[in-house]
Design an enzyme around this catalytic site. Structure first.
Site, PDB file in Angstrom:
ATOM      1  NE  ARG A  14      11.790  19.415  -0.779  1.00 38.45           N
ATOM      2  CZ  ARG A  14      12.009  20.434   0.035  1.00 38.45           C
ATOM      3  NH1 ARG A  14      12.784  21.454  -0.336  1.00 38.45           N
ATOM      4  NH2 ARG A  14      11.493  20.446   1.256  1.00 38.45           N
ATOM      5  CB  CYS A  42      18.066  26.883   6.001  1.00 37.92           C
ATOM      6  SG  CYS A  42      17.312  28.501   5.699  1.00 37.92           S
ATOM      7  CG  ASN A  92      16.378  17.896   6.610  1.00 36.68           C
ATOM      8  OD1 ASN A  92      15.329  18.436   6.892  1.00 36.68           O
ATOM      9  ND2 ASN A  92      17.013  18.110   5.464  1.00 36.68           N
ATOM     10  CG  HIS A 109      11.096  19.290   8.400  1.00 33.48           C
ATOM     11  ND1 HIS A 109      11.222  18.650   7.186  1.00 33.48           N
ATOM     12  CD2 HIS A 109      12.138  20.167   8.459  1.00 33.48           C
ATOM     13  CE1 HIS A 109      12.285  19.118   6.541  1.00 33.48           C
ATOM     14  NE2 HIS A 109      12.858  20.044   7.302  1.00 33.48           N
TER      15      HIS A 109
END
Lengths: 330, 330
Positions: free
Chosen positions: A24, A250, A259, A217
């Site tokens: 995702r 981002c 990530n 996260h």
């Protein structure tokens, strides 16, 4: 060797749950549309590799995020490995209806701890976001679907800078008390978290809400991803989002890398003796197929360098070199 | 906030010494020759940025390593900032004579804990290497120059795999007892070290040789660089090699990324409250000039993403977005 070693550096078979978000959070950021059957194959590979949870897709507007326009098909057609939680990001009531229909096990709702980031990213004030989340959560509860809230910018905002820890915890409290979230993910959206801050905030979260599932996260934007994971573990956390290949990012923080990388984190934790449940060979193989799917290299270190004991052959002239060296002894 | 926090995550102003190796370990691996005046400017920038030690160059055969053929000029013409140790790699007696002549403060001698890596890299058995190191060390002692030995593959060998810890410590003992080394660097030449192993070995080293200066040298090949630094600190180490831009590598481990990155490590340690002595603004500026010198991008995260509080502007439509959001409240 040293049985008395109960530090964070010695996993001692402690269970750590890895939650995959690359399908995702990662694919959403990709320019190329990954074909639906490849997405399904990727989720299946991640299930088989031992992920405890997979954020499979997002039920967002196909116009806003065409990369995930096949959300229903993917969630319906993946294998459902028993014990694995199949989660989906849901931004609103329409998304929630779609997620329930497609039998998501969990809805992941998102808002930001920073007013500026929430406005930039979601075009709403935080209060408006919370009201929306409450509607979604009510629908989820009716349908018996679990609700997790991911709080962006929990460790800092790329526009505002520091975010007060008291604000972060105030929002967490409202997620639990007002909308009934059973899980909260503290998100380091743009890699501003650092280990001292992380350890302090994780300790405080667990002290306040011991019954709420806490996930961390992290992004590896400034190279602190694994260190932040370890600081979290030391403070009592056991669940971590990560992204295969380390993909994701981002748009409001140019230059930021993705990530934390699933295979890099799992590899390090396994070496330290943690029980991640991950089959490193399977996960590494999936990570090595990823560049072909998305059309570019990934930040994964393990995909490039191999695991610690993936050895390299000696140079071609090695035996001759050795013979010459030994000959000098006589 | 939490004054009782005496964990590794809270630096509490503890002094950590950063040793820069990019000018030797890094530039040596570069295809392009960096002009001598640029090397001098880089060393000077690193001195002023607060490095406690700089491995300036190597006194090796200019034919073998043309990238460092200007060793004498660089070492003679750099500024000597008081308190900074200017070190040079020295492979043999001829190199030692050159280093003494050019007034190096320290000679760094190198051999490998692994017989295969030593043969592949130095074309000698380890016993032959040790005899050579002893000759060099005798010369250094005569000249009043400090001797540090860097032991490659202390945490694993890319050809042999695991290296017995007892072997590593046996070689360390011989460096101290037989050749009088006052400092030893345990080198993770190809990024095989992991935090549990590192913490255990650092503890044991310090217990055995509390009077010997211990340095750790990590590569970020498998993404564990910072975690290994923190595990070392937790076990009592205070001195770390690192490389500006994270440049450097090992030709016997293809795909391996470079040394841990000076600015990434210093940035993380500073956020955690350690006293690195580093001026982050000066070091980041130097790191950002590096790609122009070497002709390619570096693995540095801080050079790309900026420091934690280097913020980003809000999107262009931010004020309009906010106005629309607030209008919905009425």
């Amino acid at each position: 060797m040293n049985n008395a070693d109960n530090t964070v550096w010695n996993g001692a078979s402690r269970r750590i749950k890895m939650f995959e978000v690359g399908t995702r959070d990662g694919l959403q950021a990709e320019a190329a549309f990954v074909p639906t059957e490849d997405k399904i194959a990727l989720v299946n590979a991640l299930s088989r590799a031992g992920m405890a949870k997979i954020e499979v897709t997002a039920f967002v507007s196909p116009k806003a995020i065409p990369a995930l326009s096949d959300a229903e098909i993917v969630l319906r057609e993946i294998e459902r490995v028993p014990g694995v939680v199949y989660s989906a990001l849901v931004p609103n009531v329409r998304g929630a209806e779609r997620a329930i229909d497609a039998q998501a096990n969990e809805m992941n709702l998102v808002m930001s701890a920073s007013e500026s980031h929430n406005l930039a990213n979601l075009r709403m004030t935080r209060e408006q976001s919370l009201r929306g989340l409450a509607e979604v959560a009510a629908l989820a509860r009716q349908a018996g679907v679990a609700v997790n809230v991911s709080l962006s910018c929990s460790f800092g905002c790329p526009i505002e800078g520091d975010v007060a820890e008291s604000d972060v915890f105030a929002w967490c409290g409202r997620f639990i008390d007002e909308i009934g979230a059973t899980g909260i993910t503290l998100c380091d959206t743009t890699g501003m978290a650092y280990p001292g801050q992380v350890a302090r905030m994780v300790r405080e979260f667990i002290a306040r809400w011991p019954a709420t599932d806490l996930t961390l996260h992290f992004h590896n934007t400034r190279g602190m991803g694994l260190a932040n994971v370890l600081a979290s573990i030391d403070a009592g956390a056991r669940c971590f989002d990560a992204s295969i290949g380390g993909i994701g990012g981002c748009p409001y923080a140019p230059g930021a890398s993705g990530n934390v990388c699933s295979e890099d984190i799992a590899h390090a934790l396994e070496l330290m003796g943690y029980d991640t449940g991950i089959d490193m060979q399977a996960l590494t193989a999936a990570a090595r197929r990823l560049p072909a799917l998305i059309g570019h290299d990934t930040p994964s270190q393990i995909a490039k360098a191999g695991r610690r004991l993936d050895l390299h052959p000696a140079p071609a002239d090695f035996e001759a070199t050795r013979a010459r060296a030994l000959a000098r002894e006589h």
